[in-house]
Design an enzyme around this catalytic site. Structure first.
Site, PDB file in Angstrom:
ATOM      1  CG  ASN A   1      -4.445  -3.160  -3.220  1.00  0.00           C
ATOM      2  OD1 ASN A   1      -3.875  -2.683  -4.183  1.00  0.00           O
ATOM      3  ND2 ASN A   1      -4.111  -4.335  -2.722  1.00  0.00           N
TER       4      ASN A   1
ATOM      5  CG  HIS B   1      -8.781   3.343   4.616  1.00  0.00           C
ATOM      6  ND1 HIS B   1      -9.996   2.702   4.618  1.00  0.00           N
ATOM      7  CD2 HIS B   1      -7.848   2.372   4.374  1.00  0.00           C
ATOM      8  CE1 HIS B   1      -9.809   1.417   4.386  1.00  0.00           C
ATOM      9  NE2 HIS B   1      -8.521   1.196   4.226  1.00  0.00           N
TER      10      HIS B   1
ATOM     11  CE  LYS C   1      -1.683   0.632  11.163  1.00  0.00           C
ATOM     12  NZ  LYS C   1      -1.185   1.061   9.857  1.00  0.00           N
TER      13      LYS C   1
ATOM     14  CD  GLU D   1      -4.574  -1.725   9.950  1.00  0.00           C
ATOM     15  OE1 GLU D   1      -3.639  -1.075   9.457  1.00  0.00           O
ATOM     16  OE2 GLU D   1      -5.709  -1.280  10.124  1.00  0.00           O
TER      17      GLU D   1
ATOM     18  CG  MET E   1      -2.083  -0.954   1.133  1.00  0.00           C
ATOM     19  SD  MET E   1      -3.084  -0.749  -0.361  1.00  0.00           S
ATOM     20  CE  MET E   1      -4.126   0.633   0.091  1.00  0.00           C
TER      21      MET E   1
ATOM     22  CB  SER F   1      -7.873  -1.028   6.710  1.00  0.00           C
ATOM     23  OG  SER F   1      -7.330  -2.062   7.479  1.00  0.00           O
TER      24      SER F   1
ATOM     25  CB  VAL G   1       3.935   0.285   9.716  1.00  0.00           C
ATOM     26  CG1 VAL G   1       4.888   1.362   9.223  1.00  0.00           C
ATOM     27  CG2 VAL G   1       3.142   0.768  10.923  1.00  0.00           C
TER      28      VAL G   1
ATOM     29  CG  ASN H   1     -11.993  -1.988   5.375  1.00  0.00           C
ATOM     30  OD1 ASN H   1     -12.137  -2.452   4.241  1.00  0.00           O
ATOM     31  ND2 ASN H   1     -10.812  -1.671   5.866  1.00  0.00           N
TER      32      ASN H   1
ATOM     33  CG  ASP I   1       9.553  -0.994   5.814  1.00  0.00           C
ATOM     34  OD1 ASP I   1       9.591  -1.492   6.960  1.00  0.00           O
ATOM     35  OD2 ASP I   1       8.658  -1.265   4.990  1.00  0.00           O
TER      36      ASP I   1
HETATM   37  N1  3HC Z   1      -1.638  -1.107  -9.766  1.00  0.00           N
HETATM   38  C1  3HC Z   1      -1.798  -0.174 -10.727  1.00  0.00           C
HETATM   39  N2  3HC Z   1      -2.731  -0.268 -11.689  1.00  0.00           N
HETATM   40  C2  3HC Z   1      -3.516  -1.361 -11.683  1.00  0.00           C
HETATM   41  C3  3HC Z   1      -3.404  -2.386 -10.714  1.00  0.00           C
HETATM   42  C4  3HC Z   1      -2.407  -2.219  -9.730  1.00  0.00           C
HETATM   43  N3  3HC Z   1      -2.227  -3.133  -8.770  1.00  0.00           N
HETATM   44  N4  3HC Z   1      -4.323  -3.342 -10.989  1.00  0.00           N
HETATM   45  C5  3HC Z   1      -4.981  -2.932 -12.081  1.00  0.00           C
HETATM   46  N5  3HC Z   1      -4.506  -1.743 -12.478  1.00  0.00           N
HETATM   47  C6  3HC Z   1      -4.935  -0.952 -13.640  1.00  0.00           C
HETATM   48  C7  3HC Z   1      -4.526  -1.625 -14.908  1.00  0.00           C
HETATM   49  O1  3HC Z   1      -3.197  -1.272 -15.253  1.00  0.00           O
HETATM   50  C8  3HC Z   1      -5.535  -1.040 -15.887  1.00  0.00           C
HETATM   51  O2  3HC Z   1      -5.124   0.258 -16.242  1.00  0.00           O
HETATM   52  P1  3HC Z   1      -5.033   0.700 -17.770  1.00  0.00           P
HETATM   53  O3  3HC Z   1      -6.434   0.724 -18.259  1.00  0.00           O
HETATM   54  O4  3HC Z   1      -4.415   2.044 -17.668  1.00  0.00           O
HETATM   55  O5  3HC Z   1      -4.172  -0.271 -18.469  1.00  0.00           O
HETATM   56  C9  3HC Z   1      -6.802  -0.892 -15.037  1.00  0.00           C
HETATM   57  O6  3HC Z   1      -6.369  -0.915 -13.670  1.00  0.00           O
HETATM   58  C10 3HC Z   1      -7.794  -2.019 -15.240  1.00  0.00           C
HETATM   59  O7  3HC Z   1      -7.103  -3.245 -15.013  1.00  0.00           O
HETATM   60  P2  3HC Z   1      -7.394  -4.582 -15.817  1.00  0.00           P
HETATM   61  O8  3HC Z   1      -7.959  -4.236 -17.165  1.00  0.00           O
HETATM   62  O9  3HC Z   1      -6.199  -5.437 -15.752  1.00  0.00           O
HETATM   63  O10 3HC Z   1      -8.444  -5.374 -14.950  1.00  0.00           O
HETATM   64  P3  3HC Z   1      -9.901  -5.039 -14.479  1.00  0.00           P
HETATM   65  O11 3HC Z   1     -10.667  -4.217 -15.453  1.00  0.00           O
HETATM   66  O12 3HC Z   1     -10.431  -6.343 -14.065  1.00  0.00           O
HETATM   67  O13 3HC Z   1      -9.700  -4.125 -13.183  1.00  0.00           O
HETATM   68  C11 3HC Z   1      -9.433  -3.927 -10.847  1.00  0.00           C
HETATM   69  C12 3HC Z   1      -8.885  -4.533 -12.119  1.00  0.00           C
HETATM   70  C13 3HC Z   1      -9.459  -2.406 -10.978  1.00  0.00           C
HETATM   71  C14 3HC Z   1      -8.492  -4.330  -9.727  1.00  0.00           C
HETATM   72  C15 3HC Z   1     -10.899  -4.432 -10.622  1.00  0.00           C
HETATM   73  O14 3HC Z   1     -10.895  -5.831 -10.650  1.00  0.00           O
HETATM   74  C16 3HC Z   1     -11.495  -3.962  -9.308  1.00  0.00           C
HETATM   75  O15 3HC Z   1     -11.975  -2.846  -9.191  1.00  0.00           O
HETATM   76  N6  3HC Z   1     -11.490  -4.860  -8.296  1.00  0.00           N
HETATM   77  C17 3HC Z   1     -12.018  -4.522  -6.952  1.00  0.00           C
HETATM   78  C18 3HC Z   1     -10.961  -3.835  -6.162  1.00  0.00           C
HETATM   79  C19 3HC Z   1     -11.463  -3.432  -4.818  1.00  0.00           C
HETATM   80  O16 3HC Z   1     -12.619  -3.567  -4.455  1.00  0.00           O
HETATM   81  N7  3HC Z   1     -10.544  -2.881  -4.014  1.00  0.00           N
HETATM   82  C20 3HC Z   1     -10.844  -2.475  -2.659  1.00  0.00           C
HETATM   83  C21 3HC Z   1     -10.185  -3.433  -1.738  1.00  0.00           C
HETATM   84  S1  3HC Z   1     -10.527  -3.001  -0.076  1.00  0.00           S
HETATM   85  C22 3HC Z   1      -9.185  -2.132   0.444  1.00  0.00           C
HETATM   86  O17 3HC Z   1      -8.229  -1.912  -0.246  1.00  0.00           O
HETATM   87  C23 3HC Z   1      -9.282  -1.598   1.832  1.00  0.00           C
HETATM   88  C24 3HC Z   1      -8.394  -2.290   2.785  1.00  0.00           C
HETATM   89  O18 3HC Z   1      -8.376  -1.479   3.964  1.00  0.00           O
HETATM   90  C25 3HC Z   1      -8.805  -3.678   3.167  1.00  0.00           C
END
Ligand code: 3HC
Length: 303
Positions: free
Chosen positions: A156, A153, A110, A105, A26, A132, A103, A203, A46
């Site tokens: 990802n 926050h 923290k 969780e 992250m 988170s 860092v 979350n 780090d």
């Molecule tokens: N880093 C940078 N860019 C990324 C990436 C990453 N890890 N993963 C995907 N991308 C970019 C791709 O490069 C692409 O960009 P481009 O159009 O410029 O080439 C774009 O995102 C779309 O990627 P893909 O076409 O490969 O794939 P998808 O259309 O399936 O999209 C996704 C991928 C955006 C990850 C989609 O599947 C998604 O939205 N998933 C849900 C993610 C989600 O809900 N995240 C929240 C998690 S909860 C959290 O983080 C909180 C924590 O506290 C727990």
């Protein structure tokens, strides 16, 4: 006129340098976003040089990807690379105006990180945590100046997800909140101000989805049925893909935090802890595409 509860943007502090504590997934992702959108020096630290180097290498590789996709020019890529430095010396944070951590969780970790960094940063520096689901107020419990701490926050993947939760604690002052909102805008993210409650808003919703998915599996429903049953919602990822994206350990921690705070509303999952130890739920091909479920993960859940 400002809507009620929205801080006055005129109070925001200018940001001339950013400090990032933690060089994991992250932290490295948002360090890149800060350098790209704020175009100011970003220093990343780090526990040891190897972790720092890994974070900086990730940032460099993402800059190279942006360049190869022609999203940025070669000159711009060089400028961005030059703005990123890794360090293990906290003295390099002395002139940072905005210091953000991602860092491990755990509350004690923290708290210790902030108590230590406060010895190095200027009295005006704003401090932010990417926690988170921990209490931001408790994270700042050992600070001399808890009014300058705010939750910030990210989700990802940071480059793609449009939202930042800005967590306003009872101690956070208006300058801090205002700076956080202005910074979020410069990062081109939507920002919502949330109260300092377990799981904030996003979350809390995510823990419901992932917790119910794991509970179904824990009580005998096969992985495939849970994944298939959720397809009609049109989510971009199934719950198990999302768990792997978030990280199984982080996911287990999020569920635990919610269960501890609201035991009658959220499940804990011992299977998720076992799966986190194993490291994976899904089977993938060489390109990382999901091909099914990991055989060992299935046997772990079957007991
Ligand atoms: N880093 C940078 N860019 C990324 C990436 C990453 N890890 N993963 C995907 N991308 C970019 C791709 O490069 C692409 O960009 P481009 O159009 O410029 O080439 C774009 O995102 C779309 O990627 P893909 O076409 O490969 O794939 P998808 O259309 O399936 O999209 C996704 C991928 C955006 C990850 C989609 O599947 C998604 O939205 N998933 C849900 C993610 C989600 O809900 N995240 C929240 C998690 S909860 C959290 O983080 C909180 C924590 O506290 C727990």
């Amino acid at each position: 006129k400002r809507p009620a509860g929205t801080p006055d943007k005129a109070l925001a502090r200018p940001i001339g340098k950013v400090g990032v504590i933690g060089a994991g997934l992250m932290a490295s992702q948002f360090a890149l976003l800060f350098v790209r959108r704020l175009r100011v020096p970003v220093v990343i630290t780090d526990l040891d040089q190897a972790r720092v180097d890994k974070g900086v290498a990730y940032i460099h590789s993402e800059i190279a990807t942006l360049e190869s996709k022609k999203r940025i020019s070669a000159d711009e890529a060089n400028r961005l690379r030059a703005l990123v430095t890794g360090t293990t010396d906290k003295a390099d944070f002395a002139d940072a105006d905005w210091v953000i951590e991602a860092v491990f969780e755990e509350l004690g970790v923290k708290q210790a990180v902030f108590a230590e960094i406060e010895k190095f940063v200027s009295p005006e520096a704003i401090l932010a945590t990417n926690t988170s689901s921990l209490s931001v107020e408790q994270i700042g419990a050992n600070l001399q100046h808890p009014e300058r701490l705010v939750g910030f926050h990210f989700f990802n993947p940071v480059a793609v997800m449009p939202l930042i939760e800005v967590v306003n604690t009872p101690s956070t002052n208006e300058v801090t909140l205002s700076t956080a909102m202005v910074v979020a805008g410069k990062l081109r993210k939507n920002a919502v101000i949330t109260r300092d409650t377990p799981g904030f808003v996003v979350n809390r919703l995510l823990a419901k989805l992932l917790g119910e998915a794991m509970h179904a599996v824990d009580t005998g429903t096969p992985f495939e049925v849970v994944n298939g049953a959720l397809d009609p919602f049109g989510l971009p990822m199934s719950p198990f893909e999302l768990l792997e994206l978030v990280g199984l350990k982080v996911g287990a921690h999020v569920l635990d935090t919610h269960h501890a705070a609201f035991p009658d509303r959220f499940f804990e999952s011992t299977n998720l802890h076992r799966l986190a130890e194993h490291g994976t739920i899904l089977a993938r091909d060489a390109k990382g595409r999901v091909t099914g479920f990991d055989k060992k993960a299935v046997t772990i859940v079957a007991g």
